[in-house]
Write an enzyme that holds these catalytic residues in place. Structure first.
Site, short mmCIF file in Angstrom:
data_model
loop_
_atom_site.label_atom_id
_atom_site.label_comp_id
_atom_site.label_asym_id
_atom_site.label_seq_id
_atom_site.Cartn_x
_atom_site.Cartn_y
_atom_site.Cartn_z
N HIS A 1 11.99 -37.88 -11.97
CA HIS A 1 11.48 -38.23 -10.65
C HIS A 1 10.05 -37.76 -10.43
O HIS A 1 9.57 -37.70 -9.31
CB HIS A 1 12.40 -37.65 -9.56
CG HIS A 1 13.80 -38.18 -9.65
ND1 HIS A 1 14.11 -39.51 -9.39
CD2 HIS A 1 14.96 -37.59 -10.02
CE1 HIS A 1 15.40 -39.70 -9.57
NE2 HIS A 1 15.94 -38.55 -9.97
N CYS B 1 0.84 -1.19 0.00
CA CYS B 1 0.00 0.00 0.00
C CYS B 1 0.88 1.25 0.00
O CYS B 1 1.99 1.23 0.52
CB CYS B 1 -0.94 0.08 1.19
SG CYS B 1 -1.93 -1.39 1.45
N ARG C 1 3.11 0.20 -5.32
CA ARG C 1 3.01 -0.46 -4.02
C ARG C 1 1.69 -1.21 -3.85
O ARG C 1 1.48 -1.89 -2.84
CB ARG C 1 3.14 0.58 -2.90
CG ARG C 1 4.43 1.34 -2.92
CD ARG C 1 4.46 2.32 -1.79
NE ARG C 1 4.54 1.64 -0.52
CZ ARG C 1 5.67 1.29 0.07
NH1 ARG C 1 6.82 1.54 -0.51
NH2 ARG C 1 5.66 0.67 1.22
N TRP D 1 -3.18 -2.51 -1.60
CA TRP D 1 -2.94 -3.90 -1.97
C TRP D 1 -3.60 -4.72 -0.87
O TRP D 1 -3.12 -4.73 0.27
CB TRP D 1 -1.45 -4.18 -2.05
CG TRP D 1 -1.10 -5.54 -2.55
CD1 TRP D 1 -1.01 -5.94 -3.85
CD2 TRP D 1 -0.78 -6.68 -1.75
NE1 TRP D 1 -0.65 -7.26 -3.90
CE2 TRP D 1 -0.51 -7.75 -2.64
CE3 TRP D 1 -0.70 -6.91 -0.38
CZ2 TRP D 1 -0.16 -9.02 -2.20
CZ3 TRP D 1 -0.36 -8.19 0.06
CH2 TRP D 1 -0.10 -9.22 -0.86
N LYS E 1 8.94 -15.19 -14.05
CA LYS E 1 8.57 -14.07 -14.93
C LYS E 1 7.33 -14.42 -15.75
O LYS E 1 6.42 -13.62 -15.87
CB LYS E 1 9.70 -13.72 -15.91
CG LYS E 1 10.90 -12.98 -15.43
CD LYS E 1 10.69 -11.60 -14.91
CE LYS E 1 10.30 -11.62 -13.45
NZ LYS E 1 11.33 -11.34 -12.50
N GLU F 1 13.80 -18.45 -12.38
CA GLU F 1 13.50 -17.04 -12.60
C GLU F 1 12.68 -16.86 -13.89
O GLU F 1 11.74 -16.06 -13.94
CB GLU F 1 14.81 -16.23 -12.65
CG GLU F 1 14.69 -14.78 -13.03
CD GLU F 1 13.82 -13.93 -12.10
OE1 GLU F 1 13.46 -14.40 -11.01
OE2 GLU F 1 13.46 -12.82 -12.51
N ASN G 1 -0.79 1.42 6.22
CA ASN G 1 -0.02 0.40 5.50
C ASN G 1 0.48 -0.58 6.56
O ASN G 1 1.07 -0.17 7.55
CB ASN G 1 1.16 1.07 4.78
CG ASN G 1 2.08 0.07 4.11
OD1 ASN G 1 1.71 -1.09 3.90
ND2 ASN G 1 3.28 0.51 3.78
N GLY G 2 0.21 -1.87 6.37
CA GLY G 2 0.65 -2.86 7.35
C GLY G 2 -0.50 -3.77 7.75
O GLY G 2 -1.52 -3.83 7.06
N LYS H 1 4.79 -3.91 -6.31
CA LYS H 1 6.24 -3.84 -6.51
C LYS H 1 7.00 -3.99 -5.20
O LYS H 1 8.09 -4.54 -5.16
CB LYS H 1 6.58 -2.51 -7.17
CG LYS H 1 8.04 -2.34 -7.52
CD LYS H 1 8.41 -3.16 -8.72
CE LYS H 1 9.87 -3.10 -9.06
NZ LYS H 1 10.31 -4.30 -9.78
N GLU I 1 4.14 -14.56 -13.58
CA GLU I 1 3.75 -13.24 -13.07
C GLU I 1 3.00 -12.40 -14.09
O GLU I 1 2.01 -11.76 -13.76
CB GLU I 1 5.02 -12.44 -12.75
CG GLU I 1 5.53 -12.52 -11.37
CD GLU I 1 6.75 -11.63 -11.23
OE1 GLU I 1 6.64 -10.66 -10.49
OE2 GLU I 1 7.80 -11.90 -11.85
C1 F6R Z 1 9.36 -10.79 -9.18
C2 F6R Z 1 9.63 -9.82 -8.14
C3 F6R Z 1 9.49 -10.23 -6.73
C4 F6R Z 1 10.54 -9.55 -5.86
C5 F6R Z 1 10.30 -9.86 -4.39
C6 F6R Z 1 11.38 -9.28 -3.50
O1 F6R Z 1 9.53 -10.26 -10.45
O2 F6R Z 1 9.96 -8.70 -8.41
O3 F6R Z 1 9.54 -11.61 -6.59
O4 F6R Z 1 11.79 -9.99 -6.25
O5 F6R Z 1 9.06 -9.35 -4.00
O6 F6R Z 1 11.46 -7.91 -3.65
P1 F6R Z 1 12.77 -7.11 -3.29
O7 F6R Z 1 13.83 -7.53 -4.20
O8 F6R Z 1 12.38 -5.67 -3.47
O9 F6R Z 1 13.09 -7.43 -1.86
#
Ligand code: F6R
Length: 611
Positions: free
Chosen positions: A507, A2, A27, A73, A488, A484, A98-99, A606, A491
């Site tokens: 397996h 948030c 956020r 969020w 991606k 990774e 926020n929290g 984010k 997501e």
């Molecule tokens: C995926 C992504 C998330 C962040 C995760 C940690 O694309 O961006 O998985 O990597 O939320 O975030 P940070 O790196 O900001 O601690």
């Protein structure tokens, strides 16, 4: 998560609040709202589901010199107008939060007995009723907030205004980031300084246990007991330049293409003629590295994947390295071996689980704490002994791209610094270090080469857009690269994607293989390539369709069941950085075909500042 913005001025602050929310949308973006104290001294509250733009469309005619605003969020209560912030109590007080409040059920019971009527399913609503209650008992706004926070368990960043004190904005912090922005005859609060770029460069970081009383001309910060505390005034270096799309359709695409520059900047000042420098890791890095025998790395999501790649480098160089997800690490017991350096990795520097893991680690006997981070003004940076910045530049797309590859580069540099300690005097580089340094220098050009694969990847993406499931395979350091790649894809395209170490296929996951399950494989020219080829045969033999990113020198070729995309030959140590690029492009183009919201995928945010 948030985002919070608040303002108190001698002008209408509505536009500033809305602009701040737009800047904080990363956020959280499932609903948004704002409340100002209007000229008639009544609270004017507007809330809507969806983006800030939809809030803006219902804010016509609203005006006030003080207000709080929020982009959400969802944690408690689905995204809905009645669950959006600000929450109000009897139209007297408005709160943005926020929290997570952990004792909200207990407080709710008491408040219902007191006659408060609840209009949301959120944990936040108990905060505003509690403040209202204490004001009804005769306390002023500041003291009512102070009493209330002493009754809350959990994490919060709070912004509060009341119609009874139309010149006073109160903010409190415990566990969720909040700062105070200083303007000229006006002051602000925000979750981070990006919200305030047009109105303020000076700011103070609120620490856990701080409560601030803010007017247009004054800022007073106290601890929760009411004693004044001093917080340094800092100057923000953020600017609007980085938020320009620069002709790209999405931030994610722009950020993928920025990796050449981002890595150039991450390397800048960190390399000597034939060595990696210690000093950029911090003033006392040399002494700390001299003492480091082992490494424990904690992170979440993409940052965790970067750590998993780095473990291969560290252990190849003879440094024991353990990697763990922050949310798991914080809730178990630990055995810390002597000489272990604790490292965190985070793009944002605000991830709550990573922060909490760091705080816990400080009590466990690690020699020091090191943070690899992309945001200089972040909580994790402030809380760590050593910091090295990734210099990726601001990353706006929710799916992390350039932050990941710059983390990899930084981790490789760290691994090299620690490797030197294994060689004897610990301070001078050998031939192998000089060779890796040359490879690092050539990375920007090699990234350009990988970006040139985009047209082929656009063609490849058509095979994925109508699929529901995908498997990603890799071996060695490219297993976490496959993880990774899968992260991606899921997501931003919402296609279910799983990654396996290719040797694990037999397996269990082999049972999933059919022609509707594309299998993506990462096949650099390393010592595991022959093993990987056997695993790919296992897929082919069961009618699977393969999409392979392979070294141009390998003998892997396309046929009716396999599409091979050739990647320019690359040194083993830097190969994980290069092989990331086509996987990022693949996800992007599949998502583009599917028409998803690439920069703000559903249900995500984010910066993850909740547990
Ligand atoms: C995926 C992504 C998330 C962040 C995760 C940690 O694309 O961006 O998985 O990597 O939320 O975030 P940070 O790196 O900001 O601690």
């Amino acid at each position: 998560m948030c985002g919070i913005v608040g303002a108190v001025a001698s002008r209408d602050v509505t536009a500033t609040l809305i602009d701040g929310l737009k800047r904080l949308e990363y956020r959280g973006y499932d609903s948004a709202g704002l409340a100002v104290v209007a000229e008639n001294n009544e609270l004017d509250l507007r809330r809507s589901v969806g983006r800030v733009a939809s809030l803006e469309s219902i804010c016509g005619g609203i005006s006030g010199q003080i207000g709080v605003a929020h982009t959400r969020w969802a944690t408690h209560g689905r995204p809905a107008e009645h669950n959006a912030h600000p929450h109000t109590s009897s139209s007297q007080v408005a709160v943005v939060h926020n929290g997570i409040i952990e004792n909200h059920n207990e407080l709710r019971l008491v408040q219902k007995e007191r006659g408060f009527v609840f209009s949301s399913e959120t944990d936040t609503e108990v905060i505003v009723h509690q403040i209202d209650w204490h004001m009804q008992q005769g306390q002023d706004l500041f003291n009512a907030v102070r009493t209330t926070v002493s009754e809350l368990h959990g994490a919060y960043g709070l912004g509060v205004v009341s119609k009874h004190e139309p010149g006073v904005l109160v903010a409190a912090r415990s566990g969720s980031p909040l700062l105070v922005g200083l303007g000229d005859g006006e002051n602000f609060i925000a979750s981070d300084m990006s919200a305030l770029i047009p109105v303020s460069q000076k700011y103070m970081v609120m620490e856990d246990g701080d409560i601030a009383k803010i007017t247009s001309t004054s800022i007073e910060i106290f601890d929760f007991q009411g004693s004044p505390v001093e917080r340094a005034v800092l100057i923000s270096t953020l600017s609007d330049e980085e938020t320009d799309l620069g002709g790209f359709a999405h931030y994610m695409k722009k950020e993928i293409h920025e990796q050449t520059r981002a890595i150039t900047e991450t390397l800048e000042g960190r390399l000597g003629a034939d060595s990696v420098l210690d000093l950029p890791f911090g003033e006392n890095a040399r002494e700390i590295f001299d003492k480091t025998k082992e490494l424990k790395i904690i992170a979440c999501g993409t940052s965790y994947n970067a750590a998993c790649v780095a473990r291969y480098w560290f252990e190849e160089f003879g440094i024991k390295c353990d990697v763990e997800i922050a949310s798991e690490y914080r809730y178990r017991k630990h055995v810390v071996n002597e000489g272990t350096l604790f490292a965190t990795i985070s793009q944002s520097g605000e991830t709550l689980d990573t922060m909490a893991a760091l705080e816990m680690a400080k009590t466990l006997g690690y020699i020091n704490t090191l943070c690899i981070c992309n945001v200089p003004e972040s909580s994790l940076v402030r809380a760590s002994d050593l910091t090295i910045f990734t210099h990726a530049g601001r990353e706006i797309g929710v799916a992390s791209t350039k932050a990941f590859t710059t983390q990899l580069v930084t981790l490789l540099m760290l691994a090299i610094c620690l490797r030197r300690r294994r060689l004897g005097d610990g301070r001078s580089a050998d031939v192998m270090e000089a060779e890796i340094v040359q490879e690092l220098r050539s990375l920007p050009q090699q990234i350009e080469n990988a970006l040139d694969l985009e047209d082929d990847i656009i063609a490849m993406s058509k095979h994925f857009a109508d699929k529901n499931h995908t498997l990603f395979l890799g071996r060695g350091a490219h297993y976490p690269i496959a993880v990774e790649g899968a992260l991606k894809l899921k997501e931003i395209s919402y296609i279910h994607a799983e990654a396996y170490a290719a040797g694990e296929l037999k397996h269990g996951p082999l049972a999933l293989i059919d022609e509707d399950m594309p299998v993506v494989a990462v096949a650099p020219n390393d010592e595991l390539q022959e093993k990987l080829k056997s695993n790919l045969e296992e897929v082919r033999a069961r009618g699977g369709k393969l999409y392979v990113f392979a070294d141009a020198n390998s003998d892997l070729e396309s046929d009716e069941s396999t599409l091979v995309l050739k990647v320019a030959p690359v040194n083993n140590y830097i190969a994980p950085v290069i092989y990331t690029i086509p996987l990022q492009l693949l996800s992007y183009h599949v998502a583009l075909l599917k028409g998803t919201d690439i920069d703000k995928p559903r249900n995500l945010a984010k910066s993850v500042t909740v547990e």
